[in-house]
Design a protein around this motif. Structure first.
Motif, PDB file in Angstrom:
ATOM      1  N   ARG A   1       0.809  -1.215   0.000  1.00  0.00           N
ATOM      2  CA  ARG A   1       0.000   0.000   0.000  1.00  0.00           C
ATOM      3  C   ARG A   1       0.846   1.271   0.000  1.00  0.00           C
ATOM      4  O   ARG A   1       0.323   2.356  -0.251  1.00  0.00           O
ATOM      5  CB  ARG A   1      -0.934  -0.001   1.208  1.00  0.00           C
ATOM      6  CG  ARG A   1      -2.081  -0.991   1.068  1.00  0.00           C
ATOM      7  CD  ARG A   1      -2.933  -1.045   2.303  1.00  0.00           C
ATOM      8  NE  ARG A   1      -2.292  -1.803   3.371  1.00  0.00           N
ATOM      9  CZ  ARG A   1      -2.826  -2.001   4.563  1.00  0.00           C
ATOM     10  NH1 ARG A   1      -3.992  -1.481   4.842  1.00  0.00           N
ATOM     11  NH2 ARG A   1      -2.197  -2.711   5.469  1.00  0.00           N
ATOM     12  N   PHE A   2       2.148   1.139   0.303  1.00  0.00           N
ATOM     13  CA  PHE A   2       3.023   2.303   0.293  1.00  0.00           C
ATOM     14  C   PHE A   2       3.795   2.426  -1.016  1.00  0.00           C
ATOM     15  O   PHE A   2       4.543   3.386  -1.196  1.00  0.00           O
ATOM     16  CB  PHE A   2       4.015   2.228   1.458  1.00  0.00           C
ATOM     17  CG  PHE A   2       3.375   2.370   2.812  1.00  0.00           C
ATOM     18  CD1 PHE A   2       2.918   3.592   3.261  1.00  0.00           C
ATOM     19  CD2 PHE A   2       3.212   1.264   3.630  1.00  0.00           C
ATOM     20  CE1 PHE A   2       2.321   3.722   4.500  1.00  0.00           C
ATOM     21  CE2 PHE A   2       2.619   1.379   4.873  1.00  0.00           C
ATOM     22  CZ  PHE A   2       2.169   2.614   5.312  1.00  0.00           C
ATOM     23  N   LEU A   3       3.626   1.487  -1.938  1.00  0.00           N
ATOM     24  CA  LEU A   3       4.353   1.506  -3.197  1.00  0.00           C
ATOM     25  C   LEU A   3       3.477   2.064  -4.314  1.00  0.00           C
ATOM     26  O   LEU A   3       2.283   1.770  -4.384  1.00  0.00           O
ATOM     27  CB  LEU A   3       4.812   0.088  -3.568  1.00  0.00           C
ATOM     28  CG  LEU A   3       5.709  -0.638  -2.565  1.00  0.00           C
ATOM     29  CD1 LEU A   3       6.116  -2.002  -3.117  1.00  0.00           C
ATOM     30  CD2 LEU A   3       6.926   0.190  -2.222  1.00  0.00           C
ATOM     31  N   THR A   4       4.085   2.846  -5.191  1.00  0.00           N
ATOM     32  CA  THR A   4       3.362   3.329  -6.359  1.00  0.00           C
ATOM     33  C   THR A   4       3.201   2.188  -7.358  1.00  0.00           C
ATOM     34  O   THR A   4       3.856   1.149  -7.263  1.00  0.00           O
ATOM     35  CB  THR A   4       4.116   4.486  -7.022  1.00  0.00           C
ATOM     36  OG1 THR A   4       5.362   3.991  -7.538  1.00  0.00           O
ATOM     37  CG2 THR A   4       4.400   5.600  -6.025  1.00  0.00           C
ATOM     38  N   VAL A   5       2.351   2.406  -8.326  1.00  0.00           N
ATOM     39  CA  VAL A   5       2.101   1.348  -9.297  1.00  0.00           C
ATOM     40  C   VAL A   5       3.355   1.067 -10.125  1.00  0.00           C
ATOM     41  O   VAL A   5       3.653  -0.090 -10.442  1.00  0.00           O
ATOM     42  CB  VAL A   5       0.900   1.721 -10.192  1.00  0.00           C
ATOM     43  CG1 VAL A   5       1.182   2.943 -11.048  1.00  0.00           C
ATOM     44  CG2 VAL A   5       0.479   0.553 -11.066  1.00  0.00           C
ATOM     45  N   GLN A   6       4.135   2.116 -10.456  1.00  0.00           N
ATOM     46  CA  GLN A   6       5.347   1.879 -11.226  1.00  0.00           C
ATOM     47  C   GLN A   6       6.400   1.157 -10.393  1.00  0.00           C
ATOM     48  O   GLN A   6       7.130   0.290 -10.907  1.00  0.00           O
ATOM     49  CB  GLN A   6       5.916   3.208 -11.732  1.00  0.00           C
ATOM     50  CG  GLN A   6       7.114   3.044 -12.663  1.00  0.00           C
ATOM     51  CD  GLN A   6       6.795   2.198 -13.889  1.00  0.00           C
ATOM     52  OE1 GLN A   6       5.803   2.423 -14.571  1.00  0.00           O
ATOM     53  NE2 GLN A   6       7.621   1.189 -14.161  1.00  0.00           N
ATOM     54  N   GLU A   7       6.487   1.490  -9.113  1.00  0.00           N
ATOM     55  CA  GLU A   7       7.424   0.783  -8.240  1.00  0.00           C
ATOM     56  C   GLU A   7       7.084  -0.702  -8.160  1.00  0.00           C
ATOM     57  O   GLU A   7       7.973  -1.559  -8.130  1.00  0.00           O
ATOM     58  CB  GLU A   7       7.414   1.408  -6.846  1.00  0.00           C
ATOM     59  CG  GLU A   7       8.077   2.776  -6.787  1.00  0.00           C
ATOM     60  CD  GLU A   7       7.884   3.480  -5.456  1.00  0.00           C
ATOM     61  OE1 GLU A   7       8.622   4.435  -5.169  1.00  0.00           O
ATOM     62  OE2 GLU A   7       6.965   3.079  -4.698  1.00  0.00           O
TER      63      GLU A   7
END
Length: 690
Positions: free
Chosen positions: A253-259
């Protein structure tokens, strides 16, 4: 050496303690000396320092002078801490008392400094042994304090410094292992600390991502690791699968979609099938949320290439085909999948809408509950198929796919090569309960009404779920249940299917014709041929001018909807003129858009006309339009979609109810593109123009 502590805290008594309490505390401290392995000499010196403090505090006059000095120091130099001067021979004992007084950070830094040249003790001496042990114990306690205060990076720095010190000293292997274990247990917290920071702190986030990836790989990937740990603070070797999955769910939940796309790509390169599938979901989330259909296409291609034994990919591929405007292929995928899945077949058969409506509901539910959540920069509530299909980039990409498919049509012998039912038993079917009114003839006007209603009965959407290898409990990787009052529930009668589904999918982008169709019995058929309009003078791939019929008049009666298999030029022109005349009649105040235009145009355009009329009426205005067709040109034609370019003679005038002109368009010639689509009843209707 000056210890940053006063006699009260060194002895462990309150500033208000009386002499009896002080002496009793002294005796208790002497009886309970540290037993971690300090030398007898260091413990003896510790006892002497405790007695000196007790003697001072138990004698009234000396205590009074000492307290006065403390008050004066606090008044004149509030930033300075009171300190005790310790002779060099009692240095180790003083640091032990400082550590016991719960000042581990100060004790670690002072003992670490005392072990550095030139004041470093002689090798093999008791002082060296005591200082090394004290540094290790203080380091562990200081890191524990920082961890309790959620200062995870500070705790890790302390542990690294302590480990380096003991490695240099070459002593205390047990304490070194304890520090290494503490550092390993701290890693999940450090990952959480780094990745939960603001997106602008890129260096910290990159460090956290690298640490997270290494953490996963060390434990054997997403599918590996089966230790006996009890929580997310365990090392990779001891964290059990259930604890790891909960931790993984929290971190995502703390990661962006690109990450996440990058992370799962790296894990896939290391052989993780789970990561490959999650990477596909991340690509879909990125494509849908950013309105980048090329990423949806990339996800579709990757999903087709995954060897997911025992898992039916067809419903998910059908959703992706639907997002890419290929309704025919999506329909065949769903129907082929339902033929091998009785639960899915039963649900689709009993859906109150048509096949397209059921596919859109399935796709919307899949996006809202399993694709879009768990990304820091994606709004999981923004599941709007209308907005997706209305986006110009999406429309342009879909049209490019149509052209590409048309060029490749002669070479596509098997359009649905992956529709063979999968065999095997490792997959698991998840049931996603979705509240659906039991009556098929109940009219649902909006998703909000559905969410507020309390249905007496419900059905369930058969859901193939995520392919599972060994992750039976992870909420973020398994298909979560949809609450019985889902906010994404948009099902109902034919009214909904007409207003939302058909408008969103057909009206805004046009039906993509599946040039290479696949019959239900699984036999491949020859590629379908695009047939031109009967009066066209060239194939539909080129722009062809059509002559306007001299006998055609705007008011000529016709039977709508137009249901010809291959509409003639006169029929299409008459249908277009009927739209122009009907729209003009509604805006002038005659009849309603629904009754006038329902057999001519699709719901989206009808709603636009009605909204325009309602806005005019609210302002006390009416609009008179005079539009006639001057010429039309055929742009493209398929059995389900026809695109025309029409030149119109146009003028309009907006007046008040009293007849005062407030706006006017002078007579002029305008050029517009009109798209007609064929609906499920066989009728051709106007679906878009620009």
């Amino acid at each position: 050496m000056d210890l940053p502590i006063d006699h009260f805290r060194l002895l462990g008594v309150s500033p208000t303690a009386d002499a009896e309490t002080i002496l009793r505390t002294l005796q208790r401290r002497l009886d309970h000396a540290p037993d971690q392995g300090f030398t007898h000499e260091a413990l003896t010196q510790r006892g002497e320092l405790l007695r000196l403090s007790a003697d001072l505090l138990s004698e009234p006059l000396r205590r009074q002078d000492y307290e006065a000095k403390l008050l004066e120091l606090g008044r004149d130099h509030p930033e300075e801490k009171s300190g005790l001067e310790i002779v060099p021979s009692s240095e180790v004992a003083g640091l032990i008392l400082l550590w016991e007084a719960h000042f581990p950070h100060e004790a670690f830094q002072l003992s670490r400094q005392a072990l550095q040249p030139p004041q470093a003790p002689a090798l093999g001496s008791g002082r060296e042994s005591d200082m090394s042990l004290l540094a290790a114990l203080a380091c562990l306690d200081a890191a524990h304090q920082d961890k309790d205060q959620r200062r995870y990076e500070a705790a890790a720095t302390l542990l690294k410094e302590g480990l380096q010190l003991l490695q240099r000293m070459g002593k205390l292997p047990d304490q070194r292992r304890a520090i290494e274990a503490a550092l390993s247990q701290l890693r999940p917290y450090r990952i959480l600390d780094l990745l939960s920071r603001d997106l602008a702190e890129q260096s910290a986030r990159q460090e956290g991502l690298a640490m997270f990836e290494a953490f996963i790989l060390e434990r054997g990937g997403l599918e590996g690791g089966s230790g006996d740990g009890e929580g997310p603070g365990e090392s990779p070797d001891t964290m059990d699968q259930g604890s790891f999955e909960l931790f993984f769910h929290q971190i995502r939940r703390f990661l962006t979609v690109q990450e996440q796309i990058d992370l799962f790509g790296h894990l896939q390169d290391n052989g993780s099938l789970e990561a490959a599938f999650l990477g596909v979901m991340a690509l879909v989330a990125a494509g849908f949320s950013q309105r980048k259909p090329e990423r949806v296409q990339d996800a579709r291609n990757k999903l087709k290439g995954l060897a997911l034994e025992g898992f039916d990919k067809k419903p998910l591929l059908g959703c992706l085909d639907l997002l890419l405007g290929n309704v025919d292929r999506a329909k065949r995928r769903f129907l082929n999948s339902s033929s091998s899945d009785p639960a899915l077949k039963s649900w689709m058969d009993n859906h109150p809408g048509d096949v397209l409506a059921s596919m859109c509901e399935y796709c919307r539910t899949w996006l809202g509950r399993d694709v879009l959540p768990n990304y820091r920069d994606v709004d999981a509530d923004a599941v709007d198929l209308d907005t997706w299909f209305a986006d110009r980039d999406v429309q342009a990409y879909v049209e490019s796919l149509e052209r590409q498919q048309a060029r490749q049509a002669p070479f596509n012998a098997s359009p649905l090569e992956d529709e063979t039912p999968l065999e095997g038993g490792l997959g698991k079917t998840f049931m996603m309960p979705i509240a659906v009114p039991a009556g098929t003839d109940e009219v649902i006007k909006s998703s909000e009404e559905v969410a507020e209603s309390e249905p007496s009965a419900s059905r369930t959407v058969p859901w193939s779920g995520f392919p599972r290898v060994s992750w039976p409990t992870l909420p973020s990787l398994s298909v979560s249940e949809i609450p019985h009052r889902s906010r994404f529930l948009l099902v109902g009668s034919g009214v909904f299917a007409a207003l939302v589904v058909v408008v969103a999918v057909w009206s805004l982008i046009g039906l993509r014709e599946e040039v290479d169709s696949n019959p239900a019995d699984g036999q491949s058929s020859a590629p379908a041929k695009v047939k031109p309009l009967p009066k066209a003078k060239a194939p539909s791939s080129t722009t062809t001018k059509l002559e306007v019929s001299e006998s055609l008049t705007a008011g000529k009666a016709a039977s709508w909807p137009l249901k010809s298999e291959q509409p003639t030029a006169d029929e299409l022109q008459r249908l277009l003129q009927s739209w122009l005349d009907g729209k003009a009649a509604v805006l002038s105040g005659e009849g309603t858009a629904q009754s006038t235009l329902q057999s001519i145009a699709r719901a989206g355009l009808i709603n636009q006309v009605q909204q325009q009329r309602d806005a005019n009426q609210a302002e006390g205005l009416k609009q008179a339009i005079d539009a006639s067709i001057k010429s039309v040109q055929l742009v493209s034609e398929t059995p389900q979609r026809i695109e025309l370019r029409a030149e119109l003679n146009y003028r309009d005038q907006t007046t008040t109810q009293e007849g005062r002109v407030v706006d006017e368009t002078q007579p002029s010639a305008i050029l517009l593109t009109y798209i007609f689509g064929r609906d499920s009843d066989g009728g051709w209707r106007l679906q878009a123009f620009e």
